[in-house]
Design an enzyme around this catalytic site. Structure first.
Site, PDB file in Angstrom:
ATOM      1  CE1 TYR A 188      42.261  15.360  61.037  1.00 26.80           C
ATOM      2  CE2 TYR A 188      43.156  16.971  59.520  1.00 26.80           C
ATOM      3  CZ  TYR A 188      42.130  16.144  59.913  1.00 26.80           C
ATOM      4  OH  TYR A 188      40.966  16.084  59.173  1.00 26.80           O
TER       5      TYR A 188
ATOM      6  CE  LYS B 175      39.053  15.801  56.069  1.00 27.50           C
ATOM      7  NZ  LYS B 175      39.646  14.444  56.255  1.00 27.50           N
TER       8      LYS B 175
ATOM      9  CG  ASN C  99      38.269  11.707  54.138  1.00 30.05           C
ATOM     10  OD1 ASN C  99      38.605  12.876  54.298  1.00 30.05           O
ATOM     11  ND2 ASN C  99      38.361  10.794  55.085  1.00 30.05           N
TER      12      ASN C  99
ATOM     13  CG  HIS D  40      37.320  17.117  60.564  1.00 31.26           C
ATOM     14  ND1 HIS D  40      37.925  16.070  61.214  1.00 31.26           N
ATOM     15  CD2 HIS D  40      36.885  17.962  61.538  1.00 31.26           C
ATOM     16  CE1 HIS D  40      37.869  16.278  62.523  1.00 31.26           C
ATOM     17  NE2 HIS D  40      37.247  17.427  62.742  1.00 31.26           N
TER      18      HIS D  40
ATOM     19  CD  GLU E 162      37.896  18.437  66.095  1.00 27.92           C
ATOM     20  OE1 GLU E 162      38.535  17.371  66.211  1.00 27.92           O
ATOM     21  OE2 GLU E 162      36.861  18.529  65.399  1.00 27.92           O
TER      22      GLU E 162
HETATM   23  P1  ATP Z   1      38.139  13.204  60.153  1.00 29.77           P
HETATM   24  O1  ATP Z   1      38.879  13.235  61.468  1.00 29.77           O
HETATM   25  O2  ATP Z   1      38.866  13.923  59.036  1.00 29.77           O
HETATM   26  O3  ATP Z   1      36.711  13.631  60.309  1.00 29.77           O
HETATM   27  P2  ATP Z   1      37.666  10.392  60.472  1.00 29.77           P
HETATM   28  O4  ATP Z   1      37.359  10.734  61.890  1.00 29.77           O
HETATM   29  O5  ATP Z   1      36.627   9.666  59.674  1.00 29.77           O
HETATM   30  O6  ATP Z   1      38.053  11.684  59.645  1.00 29.77           O
HETATM   31  P3  ATP Z   1      40.314   9.614  61.345  1.00 29.77           P
HETATM   32  O7  ATP Z   1      40.662   8.228  61.741  1.00 29.77           O
HETATM   33  O8  ATP Z   1      40.134  10.639  62.417  1.00 29.77           O
HETATM   34  O9  ATP Z   1      39.018   9.556  60.391  1.00 29.77           O
HETATM   35  O10 ATP Z   1      41.445  10.098  60.339  1.00 29.77           O
HETATM   36  C1  ATP Z   1      41.624  11.489  60.074  1.00 29.77           C
HETATM   37  C2  ATP Z   1      41.889  11.692  58.604  1.00 29.77           C
HETATM   38  O11 ATP Z   1      43.143  11.121  58.275  1.00 29.77           O
HETATM   39  C3  ATP Z   1      40.898  11.000  57.664  1.00 29.77           C
HETATM   40  O12 ATP Z   1      39.734  11.723  57.416  1.00 29.77           O
HETATM   41  C4  ATP Z   1      41.722  10.861  56.415  1.00 29.77           C
HETATM   42  O13 ATP Z   1      41.728  12.099  55.679  1.00 29.77           O
HETATM   43  C5  ATP Z   1      43.103  10.604  56.951  1.00 29.77           C
HETATM   44  N1  ATP Z   1      43.355   9.166  57.001  1.00 29.77           N
HETATM   45  C6  ATP Z   1      42.846   8.259  57.862  1.00 29.77           C
HETATM   46  N2  ATP Z   1      43.274   7.012  57.611  1.00 29.77           N
HETATM   47  C7  ATP Z   1      44.097   7.137  56.528  1.00 29.77           C
HETATM   48  C8  ATP Z   1      44.869   6.212  55.759  1.00 29.77           C
HETATM   49  N3  ATP Z   1      44.890   4.916  56.050  1.00 29.77           N
HETATM   50  N4  ATP Z   1      45.581   6.718  54.731  1.00 29.77           N
HETATM   51  C9  ATP Z   1      45.579   8.034  54.423  1.00 29.77           C
HETATM   52  N5  ATP Z   1      44.873   8.956  55.115  1.00 29.77           N
HETATM   53  C10 ATP Z   1      44.141   8.514  56.148  1.00 29.77           C
HETATM   54 MG    MG Z   2      38.655  11.918  63.093  1.00 25.54          MG
END
Ligand code: ATP
Ligand code: MG
Length: 141
Positions: A49, A9, A112, A115, A126
């Site tokens: 997303y 990211k 974070n 992804h 994807e």
């Molecule tokens: P990713 O899809 O990016 O691999 P993930 O599967 O661990 O991450 P998801 O629940 O799919 O988590 O959320 C997608 C992304 O949205 C997260 O990686 C994070 O960047 C963002 N995100 C998730 N929860 C929050 C939150 N509570 N506040 C802010 N951003 C969030």
């Molecule tokens: Mg995810």
């Protein structure tokens, strides 16, 4: 052999962490099949997303994902989806296990660093969003 989709990211690229993250990916036994640096448009971030469009953080997430360049990759291994999710660690870096990418580098739940696809079906969707089949040049056979 399975494939998954990875994004380093904008926070990871901005902090010069691409090499360190690729090292962790390769050391975990994941093969880099294809990779490129792109700068997503806001529209691409929204499409990518779209599953999160009703979540309260959707706007913030899309702003962040198009705030700078990212590195998208296709990764291959037996059980690649699970293997890469395990290597990434929990979404919230405070909860990420030692030795994971997010424990090492992520600054917050929003920024974070990486992804990874959460299922084989989503990996295929994807990968198709960012790569043509002809770009997957380093597949193991
Ligand atoms: P990713 O899809 O990016 O691999 P993930 O599967 O661990 O991450 P998801 O629940 O799919 O988590 O959320 C997608 C992304 O949205 C997260 O990686 C994070 O960047 C963002 N995100 C998730 N929860 C929050 C939150 N509570 N506040 C802010 N951003 C969030
Ligand atoms: Mg995810």
């Amino acid at each position: 052999m399975e494939m998954t989709f990875s994004i380093i990211k904008p926070d990871g690229v901005r902090r010069n962490l691409v090499g360190k993250i690729f090292n962790m990916i390769e050391s975990a036994g994941l093969r880099i099949v294809a990779t490129k640096m792109i700068h997503m448009s806001r529209r691409e971030a929204e499409q990518f997303y779209a599953v999160h469009k009703d979540r309260p953080f959707f706007g913030e997430l899309c702003d962040f994902m198009c705030s700078g360049p990212v590195v998208v990759s296709a990764l291959q291994a037996p059980d690649a989806v699970t293997k890469y999710r395990d290597l990434m660690g929990a979404t919230d870096p405070k909860k990420a296990a030692q030795g994971t990418i997010r424990a090492a580098f992520a600054e917050s739940i929003g920024e974070n660093t990486v992804h990874g696809s959460d299922s084989k079906d989503n990996a295929a969707i994807e990968l198709g969003f960012f790569f043509a089949g002809t770009e997957l040049v380093n597949r193991a056979r």
